[in-house]
Structure formats: structure tokens, C-alpha cells
Design an enzyme around this catalytic site. Structure first.
Site: not given
Ligand SMILES: *Cc1c(COP(=O)(O)O)cnc(C)c1O
Length: 361
Positions: A173, A197, A103
Site C-alpha cells: 500500500d 495524496k 492503515w
């Protein structure tokens, strides 16, 4: 009501059962309103109260200082990969990206389309099995910002300290570990997380941004991608992801009722601790993250052969578990055990693992 199974999915992921039950109860008609949350105007006083409470509860939960703005945006964490550099990577400056996994790599890739990016701290040579030390992170003096990925969802590693960025704004993030434990918001310039999530359903993205950084958003940016305009309009420039904000608000209420971030942290430590202890008990299991970098949210492990891994995933599905297959890019297994994952599911997985090891070990 059909019986729920243990859901180890990496995202969208398991939700708190009391939240699902409240959503179900109130879905057709919000108490006192007589309409579904999906049917009301985002300009109505009912929705104004829902978004205001979600924001206020996030402020309480995470101790968000007054000079930070809370935004509810769309486009997922992936759109933040673009919005962050479009708004914050101003002309002539460089943004530092800490390269800790898939990511982080995607985030840096989008930033490179916008401006100068300096990638540092990569642990690719170790298969991203660990978080870099400060000595490995060569930061640019007066960088526009430093970008980090607090939890590497695919590789199963997590920062357990913050990088030493000095006065440079830290952009994080936090999609896969936000509100999994105490957080000092004042250490960050901007934090973002796709909700699916740890916060709620997909479709809403939480952004917490220090207000002085909003001055960097150029008026020439597309309106919807401009943090300053989103902040001026309190996330109501256009129709927001109203249902997602409502459910996210309920998840935050659930966290507050549990005792807030210290309480969920203790639960997460216990859940992950038990699972890692089982993985370390014999040589049969091969946890992939190095000990000091292990994620409390995504527990990644392998077995001696891919055939054995296939058997594990297949048999675990039959046994009533879902989502234990690792990400296709890294293989192996991954147990995602976010805030809402019940402790009982860890016990059941460990029982299953012991039996699997007895038969195959
Ligand atoms: C899942 C995930 C993303 C992507 O999120 P989307 O909301 O699907 O764009 C980005 N970063 C991290 C750390 C993730 O876990």
C-alpha cells in the site's frame, strides 16, 4: 483567481499548480476536441489516447517492467484492502501483514474476512513510532504474499528499505508515498495507491500488478473486483474514473518534466530535511517518529501540552496554513508535504514555528 494558501492536508492533498492550471484551461474544451474530458465517451479515441498515455508515462517514470500490468480502478485504497486478499489469498494459504500503523491494521482486518492472516512486525508497543527490523518480522514460509504499508500516513513513519520477503510476492500500500522517489517495481508483486495524496484527485486508484499473479484471480469473484478481468479489459470493463485518470496523467507528465523520480526525491529530501532539522533544533518540538523511520511525506510532531498544540493549530490557520492538525486518533500536529507541496511553504512554516516558539517557549 483568489490566492492559494499553504495546504498541509494529508489527503486529498495539494496538487501541482501547473496541473490545476492546465485542467482549468482545458476543462471546457480539450484542445482539438471541443468537448470537456468529462463529456466524452470512455470508448472514444480521445480517451483511449489519454489512458494509453497515462499508462505509458507511468511506465517511463517508474521503469515499470513489461510483465507488470497497470490498472486504474475505483473504490480507493480501502477497496484494495479487500481486492488484494480476494484475488491473491488462495485457499489453504496464509498472508503475512506487517503491522506498522492504522492503515496496515485496516488492511489486515479486511484480509481476515477473506482468509488466514498472520500479523507480524508490529511496532504498536512503541506507538508505531518506527518501522520494524527484519528480525522482528516473522514471515510465513510460502505465504500467499506479504503486505506492507510503505508510508504510514497517520503515524509519520516510512520504510526506507524493503522487508526481506525472499520469493514471496510483496504487496504494498503506497498510497501516501508513491512516486516520491525511485522505486524498483520488480521487487513487488503488487503496488496500489489511492490517487488523492501523491497522484491526483480522489476517485481513481492505481494498481501495478505482476502478470503471473493474475492467474490467482478466481472466475467466481465479482467481475469488478477481479484483477484479471480488469487487466484483460485494460481498466475499461465499465466506465472508468475518466476525469481522475486524465488528471493523474497530467501529474505524471509534471513529474517527468521535473526530471522524474530522482529529481522529486531530491526535492522531497530537502523539504523534509529542513523541517526535521527545525524540529530537532530545540527541545520545544517533539517529533514523534524515530529518526531512522521518519517519513518524508508526513511529518508528525507534538508539543509539551495539548493546550499548546491547540494554540499552534489555531494560530497556524490564522497565519494562512491549512491541515496541520494531526489525525484525531494520534493527536498532535502533522505537516503533510507530498510531491506537489511547494518548498516555499516549508520556509513559511519554519518562520511561523520560530515565532510560535519565541512567544511560547
Ligand atoms: C489514505 C490512505 C488509505 C485510504 O485511502 P482511500 O483511498 O481513502 O481508501 C489507505 N492507505 C494509506 C497508506 C493511506 O494513506
Amino acid at each position: 483567481m483568489t490566492e492559494r494558501i499553504f495546504n498541509f492536508s494529508s489527503g486529498p492533498a495539494v496538487m501541482p499548480l501547473p496541473v490545476l492550471e492546465q485542467v482549468q484551461r482545458d476543462l471546457v474544451a480539450l484542445p482539438g476536441v471541443g468537448m470537456s474530458v468529462m463529456e466524452i465517451s470512455h470508448r472514444s479515441s480521445t480517451f483511449e489516447a489519454i489512458i494509453a498515455r497515462a499508462e505509458a508515462d507511468i511506465r517511463t517514470l517508474a521503469g515499470v517492467p513489461d510483465n507488470y500490468r497497470i490498472l486504474f480502478l475505483q473504490g480507493g485504497a480501502s477497496l484494495q484492502f479487500s481486492m488484494v486478499p480476494m484475488n491473491l489469498l488462495t485457499e489453504g494459504r496464509t498472508a503475512d501483514y506487517l503491522m506498522t500503523g492504522t492503515w496496515a491494521d485496516k488492511a489486515a482486518g479486511e484480509a481476515r474476512k477473506v482468509g488466514a492472516v498472520h500479523e507480524t512486525g508490529s511496532t504498536a508497543a512503541d506507538g508505531f513510532s518506527r518501522i520494524p527490523t527484519d528480525a522482528e518480522c516473522e514471515l510465513t514460509p510460502a505465504a500467499a504474499y506479504v503486505h506492507m504499508t510503505s508510508n504510514n500516513t497517520i503515524e509519520g513513519t516510512e520504510w526506507h528499505r524493503l522487508p526481506a520477503v525472499g520469493d514471496v510476492p510483496l504487496v504494498c500500500d503506497a498510497s501516501s508515498d508513491i512516486f516520491s522517489g525511485p522505486i524498483d517495481i520488480a521487487k513487488y508483486g503488487l503496488i496500489y495507491a489511492g490517487a488523492q495524496k501523491n497522484l491526483g484527485p480522489s476517485g481513481v486508484t492505481l494498481v501495478i500488478v505482476r502478470d503471473d499473479l493474475l492467474a490467482r484471480s478466481a472466475r467466481t469473484l465479482p467481475t469488478m473486483l477481479n484483477y484479471a478481468i480488469q487487466a484483460e479489459n485494460r481498466s475499461l470493463y465499465n466506465t472508468p474514473p475518466a476525469f481522475g485518470i486524465y488528471v493523474l496523467g497530467l501529474v505524471v507528465q509534471w513529474l517527468l518534466e521535473l526530471g522524474g523520480l530522482p529529481a522529486i526525491d531530491a526535492l522531497n529530501e530537502r523539504k523534509a530535511g529542513r523541517l526535521y532539522a527545525e524540529l530537532d533544533r530545540t527541545g520545544f518540538w517533539r517529533p514523534t517518529a524515530q529518526a531512522d523511520s521518519r517519513s518524508l511525506m508526513n511529518v508528525t510532531f507534538r508539543l509539551a501540552s495539548e493546550d499548546l498544540e491547540k494554540a499552534f493549530v489555531k494560530e497556524s490557520t490564522v497565519a494562512g496554513f491549512d491541515g496541520l492538525k494531526g489525525h484525531r486518533s494520534v493527536g498532535g500536529m502533522r505537516a503533510s508535504i507530498y510531491n506537489a507541496f511547494p518548498a516555499e511553504g516549508i520556509d513559511r512554516l519554519i518562520e511561523f514555528m520560530r515565532e510560535f516558539e519565541r512567544v511560547n517557549g
